[in-house]
Design an enzyme around this catalytic site. Structure first.
Site, mmCIF file in Angstrom:
data_model
loop_
_atom_site.group_PDB
_atom_site.id
_atom_site.type_symbol
_atom_site.label_atom_id
_atom_site.label_comp_id
_atom_site.label_asym_id
_atom_site.label_seq_id
_atom_site.Cartn_x
_atom_site.Cartn_y
_atom_site.Cartn_z
ATOM 1 C CB SER A 148 -0.917 0.015 1.222
ATOM 2 O OG SER A 148 -1.577 1.259 1.344
ATOM 3 C CE1 TYR A 155 -4.337 -2.753 5.005
ATOM 4 C CE2 TYR A 155 -3.701 -0.505 4.465
ATOM 5 C CZ TYR A 155 -4.139 -1.750 4.066
ATOM 6 O OH TYR A 155 -4.375 -2.013 2.739
#
Length: 262
Positions: free
Chosen positions: A147, A164
């Site tokens: 990401s 995350y």
């Protein structure tokens, strides 16, 4: 080799984790459209079977497998099934992932561990199991989905999930290290780092999703003034999955509409 041949995946087999929904489904279908047979894996077998039907409608072969990427025995069994069914796995896409939004001061240890177990350990276990097979065959393409927010800190108004961001940063380092270790064996390891794409997990129009409130704010900050769409991902995927990237390994390709360049 012609330009079309560079991106042609006819006769190859791809394995996609998290392939039953979201970006995983998009990538599974894109690989099939490029000629590959596809093994679609996730915890939810029924959604994988639906994607298999879509792939078969394209004239490709496909197999749905129930998979828990955090469980070593499940990973080994899934890879064995894929190899037994198709003979080889030339392409692996690690798309399984999970996210919890909780302020860092309040994040329960269980949430932190869940994100690292799925996003990092699960990616490693799949790379390990499929990598052994690829090394034996002296060829393979591994694409890990990280990401763009794994590069740096993120404003909590946009995404408030330290677990995350940490896990996605780890996936990038894992990608680079495996690329160095396995390049001599003909195994290429690269990563796609999407920005904010409109998926089930990230949909500003659906209450309760990651960017329901922040989606319009994020889109206004992206230089191209929109969130990512399915087609924005598939070109990068096919590049890393095909012969077009035969001199490219250990790379992170950011697809964020230019947001990280600001």
């Amino acid at each position: 080799m012609s330009s079309k041949q560079l991106f042609d995946l006819t006769g190859q087999t791809a394995m996609v984790t998290g392939g039953g929904s979201g970006l995983g489904r998009v990538m599974a279908l894109a690989l099939a459209e490029a000629g590959a047979n596809v093994v679609v894996c996730s915890r939810r077998l029924e959604v994988c079977k639906e994607v298999v039907k879509e792939i078969e409608a394209l004239g490709r072969q496909a197999l749905a497998i129930s998979l828990d990427v955090t469980a070593p025995e499940s990973v080994v069994q899934a890879v064995e099934k894929a190899v037994s069914y198709f003979g080889k796995v030339e392409i692996l896409v690690n798309s399984s992932g999970t996210v919890f939004e909780t302020p860092a001061t309040e994040m329960p240890l269980e949430q932190w561990q869940s994100m690292l177990n799925t996003n990092v350990t699960g990616t490693f276990l799949m790379c390990q199991a499929v990598g052994k097979h690829m090394i034996n065959n002296e060829y393979g393409k591994i694409i890990n989905i990280s990401s763009s927010i794994g590069f740096k800190g993120v404003d909590p108004e946009a995404v408030d999930s330290v677990g995350y961001t940490t896990s996605k940063g780890a996936v990038m380092t894992l990608t680079k290290d495996l690329a160095v270790k396995w390049g001599r064996h003909g195994v290429y390891v690269n990563s796609i780092a999407p920005g904010v794409f409109t998926t089930g997990m990230n949909n500003p129009e659906i209450p309760g999703t990651l960017v329901h409130k922040a989606g319009p704010i994020i889109a206004s900050q992206v230089p191209v003034r929109r969130l990512g769409r399915d087609d924005d991902l598939t070109g990068a995927l096919l590049y890393f999955a095909s012969a077009a990237s035969d001199y490219c390994t250990g790379q992170i390709l950011v697809l964020d509409g230019g947001l990280g360049s600001k």
